[in-house]
Design a protein around this motif. Sequence first.
Motif, PDB file in Angstrom:
ATOM      1  N   ASP A 159     -20.166  48.988  18.166  1.00 22.67           N
ATOM      2  CA  ASP A 159     -18.932  49.546  17.606  1.00 22.67           C
ATOM      3  C   ASP A 159     -18.099  48.530  16.835  1.00 22.67           C
ATOM      4  O   ASP A 159     -17.020  48.861  16.344  1.00 22.67           O
ATOM      5  CB  ASP A 159     -18.084  50.205  18.693  1.00 22.67           C
ATOM      6  CG  ASP A 159     -17.726  49.260  19.826  1.00 22.67           C
ATOM      7  OD1 ASP A 159     -18.065  48.066  19.726  1.00 22.67           O
ATOM      8  OD2 ASP A 159     -17.121  49.714  20.805  1.00 22.67           O
ATOM      9  N   SER A 160     -18.593  47.294  16.706  1.00 23.16           N
ATOM     10  CA  SER A 160     -17.851  46.298  15.935  1.00 23.16           C
ATOM     11  C   SER A 160     -18.463  46.067  14.554  1.00 23.16           C
ATOM     12  O   SER A 160     -18.026  45.180  13.822  1.00 23.16           O
ATOM     13  CB  SER A 160     -17.763  44.970  16.701  1.00 23.16           C
ATOM     14  OG  SER A 160     -19.046  44.433  16.958  1.00 23.16           O
ATOM     15  N   TRP A 161     -19.469  46.863  14.192  1.00 28.22           N
ATOM     16  CA  TRP A 161     -20.070  46.773  12.860  1.00 28.22           C
ATOM     17  C   TRP A 161     -19.641  47.985  12.050  1.00 28.22           C
ATOM     18  O   TRP A 161     -19.934  49.128  12.406  1.00 28.22           O
ATOM     19  CB  TRP A 161     -21.598  46.716  12.953  1.00 28.22           C
ATOM     20  CG  TRP A 161     -22.283  46.501  11.638  1.00 28.22           C
ATOM     21  CD1 TRP A 161     -23.016  47.411  10.929  1.00 28.22           C
ATOM     22  CD2 TRP A 161     -22.281  45.307  10.848  1.00 28.22           C
ATOM     23  NE1 TRP A 161     -23.486  46.860   9.774  1.00 28.22           N
ATOM     24  CE2 TRP A 161     -23.047  45.557   9.696  1.00 28.22           C
ATOM     25  CE3 TRP A 161     -21.720  44.031  11.017  1.00 28.22           C
ATOM     26  CZ2 TRP A 161     -23.261  44.594   8.703  1.00 28.22           C
ATOM     27  CZ3 TRP A 161     -21.931  43.078  10.032  1.00 28.22           C
ATOM     28  CH2 TRP A 161     -22.699  43.368   8.898  1.00 28.22           C
ATOM     29  N   ASP A 162     -18.912  47.740  10.963  1.00 23.20           N
ATOM     30  CA  ASP A 162     -18.332  48.842  10.190  1.00 23.20           C
ATOM     31  C   ASP A 162     -19.337  49.599   9.342  1.00 23.20           C
ATOM     32  O   ASP A 162     -19.079  50.740   8.955  1.00 23.20           O
ATOM     33  CB  ASP A 162     -17.229  48.306   9.258  1.00 23.20           C
ATOM     34  CG  ASP A 162     -16.008  47.832  10.021  1.00 23.20           C
ATOM     35  OD1 ASP A 162     -15.777  48.315  11.138  1.00 23.20           O
ATOM     36  OD2 ASP A 162     -15.284  46.953   9.487  1.00 23.20           O
ATOM     37  N   GLU A 168     -19.170  56.565  12.448  1.00 23.41           N
ATOM     38  CA  GLU A 168     -18.865  57.949  12.090  1.00 23.41           C
ATOM     39  C   GLU A 168     -19.004  58.872  13.290  1.00 23.41           C
ATOM     40  O   GLU A 168     -18.162  59.744  13.527  1.00 23.41           O
ATOM     41  CB  GLU A 168     -19.784  58.423  10.958  1.00 23.41           C
ATOM     42  CG  GLU A 168     -19.532  57.760   9.615  1.00 23.41           C
ATOM     43  CD  GLU A 168     -20.279  58.458   8.493  1.00 23.41           C
ATOM     44  OE1 GLU A 168     -19.900  59.582   8.120  1.00 23.41           O
ATOM     45  OE2 GLU A 168     -21.271  57.875   8.001  1.00 23.41           O
ATOM     46  N   TYR A 169     -20.084  58.699  14.061  1.00 25.93           N
ATOM     47  CA  TYR A 169     -20.292  59.524  15.252  1.00 25.93           C
ATOM     48  C   TYR A 169     -19.237  59.240  16.317  1.00 25.93           C
ATOM     49  O   TYR A 169     -18.680  60.161  16.920  1.00 25.93           O
ATOM     50  CB  TYR A 169     -21.690  59.265  15.824  1.00 25.93           C
ATOM     51  CG  TYR A 169     -22.791  59.945  15.070  1.00 25.93           C
ATOM     52  CD1 TYR A 169     -22.948  61.335  15.102  1.00 25.93           C
ATOM     53  CD2 TYR A 169     -23.703  59.213  14.308  1.00 25.93           C
ATOM     54  CE1 TYR A 169     -23.968  61.965  14.411  1.00 25.93           C
ATOM     55  CE2 TYR A 169     -24.725  59.829  13.612  1.00 25.93           C
ATOM     56  CZ  TYR A 169     -24.852  61.212  13.663  1.00 25.93           C
ATOM     57  OH  TYR A 169     -25.861  61.827  12.972  1.00 25.93           O
ATOM     58  N   GLN A 170     -18.983  57.966  16.544  1.00 28.72           N
ATOM     59  CA  GLN A 170     -18.059  57.595  17.617  1.00 28.72           C
ATOM     60  C   GLN A 170     -16.636  58.067  17.325  1.00 28.72           C
ATOM     61  O   GLN A 170     -15.937  58.544  18.223  1.00 28.72           O
ATOM     62  CB  GLN A 170     -18.058  56.074  17.812  1.00 28.72           C
ATOM     63  CG  GLN A 170     -17.094  55.600  18.886  1.00 28.72           C
ATOM     64  CD  GLN A 170     -17.238  54.127  19.175  1.00 28.72           C
ATOM     65  OE1 GLN A 170     -17.710  53.740  20.234  1.00 28.72           O
ATOM     66  NE2 GLN A 170     -16.836  53.289  18.237  1.00 28.72           N
ATOM     67  N   ASN A 171     -16.217  57.951  16.075  1.00 33.69           N
ATOM     68  CA  ASN A 171     -14.849  58.318  15.701  1.00 33.69           C
ATOM     69  C   ASN A 171     -14.717  59.757  15.217  1.00 33.69           C
ATOM     70  O   ASN A 171     -13.613  60.215  14.933  1.00 33.69           O
ATOM     71  CB  ASN A 171     -14.347  57.370  14.601  1.00 33.69           C
ATOM     72  CG  ASN A 171     -14.317  55.932  15.052  1.00 33.69           C
ATOM     73  OD1 ASN A 171     -14.049  55.641  16.216  1.00 33.69           O
ATOM     74  ND2 ASN A 171     -14.615  55.017  14.137  1.00 33.69           N
ATOM     75  N   ARG A 172     -15.860  60.438  15.116  1.00 37.77           N
ATOM     76  CA  ARG A 172     -15.887  61.828  14.642  1.00 37.77           C
ATOM     77  C   ARG A 172     -15.229  61.963  13.276  1.00 37.77           C
ATOM     78  O   ARG A 172     -14.528  62.938  12.991  1.00 37.77           O
ATOM     79  CB  ARG A 172     -15.222  62.758  15.664  1.00 37.77           C
ATOM     80  CG  ARG A 172     -15.909  62.780  17.020  1.00 37.77           C
ATOM     81  CD  ARG A 172     -15.297  63.788  17.958  1.00 37.77           C
ATOM     82  NE  ARG A 172     -15.965  63.789  19.248  1.00 37.77           N
ATOM     83  CZ  ARG A 172     -15.662  64.632  20.246  1.00 37.77           C
ATOM     84  NH1 ARG A 172     -14.722  65.540  20.082  1.00 37.77           N
ATOM     85  NH2 ARG A 172     -16.316  64.562  21.387  1.00 37.77           N
ATOM     86  N   GLY A 190     -20.257  61.970  24.899  1.00 35.69           N
ATOM     87  CA  GLY A 190     -20.497  61.094  26.037  1.00 35.69           C
ATOM     88  C   GLY A 190     -21.971  60.751  26.194  1.00 35.69           C
ATOM     89  O   GLY A 190     -22.329  59.596  26.463  1.00 35.69           O
ATOM     90  N   ALA A 191     -22.829  61.750  26.008  1.00 40.32           N
ATOM     91  CA  ALA A 191     -24.271  61.507  26.108  1.00 40.32           C
ATOM     92  C   ALA A 191     -24.743  60.607  24.973  1.00 40.32           C
ATOM     93  O   ALA A 191     -25.609  59.752  25.169  1.00 40.32           O
ATOM     94  CB  ALA A 191     -25.024  62.835  26.076  1.00 40.32           C
ATOM     95  N   PHE A 192     -24.174  60.795  23.790  1.00 41.34           N
ATOM     96  CA  PHE A 192     -24.504  59.952  22.639  1.00 41.34           C
ATOM     97  C   PHE A 192     -24.145  58.493  22.935  1.00 41.34           C
ATOM     98  O   PHE A 192     -24.942  57.577  22.694  1.00 41.34           O
ATOM     99  CB  PHE A 192     -23.748  60.462  21.415  1.00 41.34           C
ATOM    100  CG  PHE A 192     -23.905  59.622  20.171  1.00 41.34           C
ATOM    101  CD1 PHE A 192     -24.977  59.811  19.319  1.00 41.34           C
ATOM    102  CD2 PHE A 192     -22.962  58.649  19.848  1.00 41.34           C
ATOM    103  CE1 PHE A 192     -25.124  59.045  18.169  1.00 41.34           C
ATOM    104  CE2 PHE A 192     -23.097  57.881  18.704  1.00 41.34           C
ATOM    105  CZ  PHE A 192     -24.179  58.081  17.860  1.00 41.34           C
ATOM    106  N   LYS A 193     -22.945  58.262  23.468  1.00 43.37           N
ATOM    107  CA  LYS A 193     -22.503  56.895  23.767  1.00 43.37           C
ATOM    108  C   LYS A 193     -23.330  56.293  24.900  1.00 43.37           C
ATOM    109  O   LYS A 193     -23.666  55.100  24.872  1.00 43.37           O
ATOM    110  CB  LYS A 193     -21.021  56.897  24.128  1.00 43.37           C
ATOM    111  CG  LYS A 193     -20.103  57.179  22.958  1.00 43.37           C
ATOM    112  CD  LYS A 193     -18.644  57.104  23.378  1.00 43.37           C
ATOM    113  CE  LYS A 193     -17.716  57.295  22.191  1.00 43.37           C
ATOM    114  NZ  LYS A 193     -16.282  57.222  22.588  1.00 43.37           N
TER     115      LYS A 193
END
Length: 209
Positions: A159-162, A168-172, A190-193
């Motif tokens: 999550d630290s690589w832009d 996109e998935y994490q921040n929707r 949650g399952a994705f993460k």
Amino acid sequence: MGNIDYHIALQPDGIYHVLNRANGNEHLFYNDENRHFFLRKFQLHVGPVADLYAWCLLPNHFHLLIQVKPELKIAAHQQQVKSGFRQAATNPLSNFIMERFSNWLNAYSKAFNKMYSRKGSLFTDYLRRIAITNDQQLAATLFYIHRNPVHHGCCQHLDSWDWSSYQEYQNRQYVLISPAFVQQFFGTLGAFKKFHSQPVYLKEAKVVE
């Protein structure tokens, strides 16, 4: 991976891992302006013929997970682009699809060479593509693409690589990707993460129940 045929034709409805890298020790991207331009050109040339499920840009290479659109959509776009050209009716759709990718990379290369007063080919001589044939391969490829910045030492955490679709998935906040397919695959964010919390060194990532 020595037996993989990286030259396969891209077919309508097919899902593929596509990748390419810079020639020799050169870089593809020196700054964010380069990266934004590269992605804009992708949307312009490839967006009409393929849905993007995952992507990652590294300094000297890139990875994409794409699904080619259905045959009717590809054919309609071919007729639009090739209006007035007789070969549009007889040229195989797979050739037209590859032409879209070639136009994308060529457009970027020309702009990059002009910006940096550079000459010659920027990319290696062909776009590598690998057909995705089952859910396990799909999961492993998605993980491989998103873990690449950590694997290559560009960052310590996904999550630290832009410059990957993980953000996109994490921040929707979906700008480039078509998220529905992957969202259905995992069911919940949650399952994705949880899936992406697996150790980066794993060769065979598995969907976590």
